[in-house]
Design an enzyme around this catalytic site. Structure first.
Site, short mmCIF file in Angstrom:
data_model
loop_
_atom_site.label_atom_id
_atom_site.label_comp_id
_atom_site.label_asym_id
_atom_site.label_seq_id
_atom_site.Cartn_x
_atom_site.Cartn_y
_atom_site.Cartn_z
N ILE A 266 0.89 -1.15 0.00
CA ILE A 266 0.00 0.00 0.00
C ILE A 266 0.94 1.21 0.00
O ILE A 266 1.87 1.27 0.79
CB ILE A 266 -0.94 0.01 1.22
CG1 ILE A 266 -1.81 1.28 1.23
CG2 ILE A 266 -0.20 -0.13 2.52
CD1 ILE A 266 -2.86 1.28 2.35
N SER A 267 0.72 2.14 -0.92
CA SER A 267 1.63 3.29 -1.05
C SER A 267 1.61 4.16 0.20
O SER A 267 0.63 4.20 0.94
CB SER A 267 1.23 4.14 -2.26
OG SER A 267 1.47 3.45 -3.46
N ALA A 268 2.70 4.88 0.41
CA ALA A 268 2.77 5.85 1.49
C ALA A 268 1.68 6.90 1.29
O ALA A 268 1.30 7.21 0.15
CB ALA A 268 4.13 6.51 1.51
#
Length: 214
Positions: A58-60
């Site tokens: 999950i992206s930052a």
């Protein structure tokens, strides 16, 4: 737990990652902890990528915010996302395009696609369609799209994505292997205009129009 997002959003606005107030509002509406694995929920509101399985992340928070801001998402738009992952980025996008808009998101791992769809349905994101397939080919049945973005880095911009982008539309994609750059493509009167938003770090984009050696 969603209250923990407020100081992060305030910092991102101060640092310039978020310029559009609507992006800030969307981030505050989406419960990020609902999209991360159970054993990582305590880290959901740390501005960092998190493992979600199958070598994916999950992206930052700042990267999701930045991408949404660059794309200038508006209510009623039809958006294609390549790389569903856990569905978090799609949920933020869904908030921005609203009930009259549509997010079509493509994920190559069947288990991730099913998990994301289940979470999105449970949270009421009925304006998101999850497709299991090769996202580097886009999704022709619902093309063309006002906006397209890719959450993995490819060797180049996939030709099908450019073809499925509306004239006047915007496409955002990380490009590169060891050194990646976030590239914005705008299609204007059939011409392609590119802008580089600097170095980023994403998982590889695998598929017919992506990397084949991963």
């Amino acid at each position: 737990m969603i209250e923990k997002m407020k100081p992060i959003v305030e910092r991102l606005m101060y640092e310039g990652y978020i310029k559009n107030k609507k992006v800030a509002e969307a981030l505050l509406k989406v419960p990020r902890h609902e999209f991360v694995p159970e054993d990582l929920k305590e880290y959901a509101y740390i501005d960092s990528p998190l493992e979600i399985g199958f070598g994916q992340t999950i992206s930052a928070i700042h990267m999701v915010a930045m991408m949404c801001d660059i794309l200038d998402l508006k209510e009623g738009q039809k958006v294609l996302e390549v790389g569903t992952g856990c569905g978090y980025h799609a949920a933020v996008t869904a908030e921005l395009v609203g009930k009259d808009g549509l997010v079509v998101t493509v994920e190559r791992f069947p288990e991730l696609a099913k998990r994301a769809e289940k979470t999105l349905r449970r949270l009421g994101y009925d304006n998101v369609i999850v497709i299991c397939g090769d996202g580097t080919l886009g999704y022709e049945p619902l093309a063309p799209y006002d906006r397209i973005y890719v959450t993995a880095a490819g060797p180049k911009v996939p030709r099908p994505l450019i073809e499925q982008l509306k004239d006047g539309g915007k496409l955002l994609i990380p490009v590169g292997r060891y050194v990646q750059h976030l590239i914005l493509i705008e299609k204007k009167d059939g011409k392609i205009i590119e802008k580089d938003f600097g170095e980023v770090s994403f998982v590889p984009l695998v598929g017919e129009e992506g990397w084949k050696d991963y």
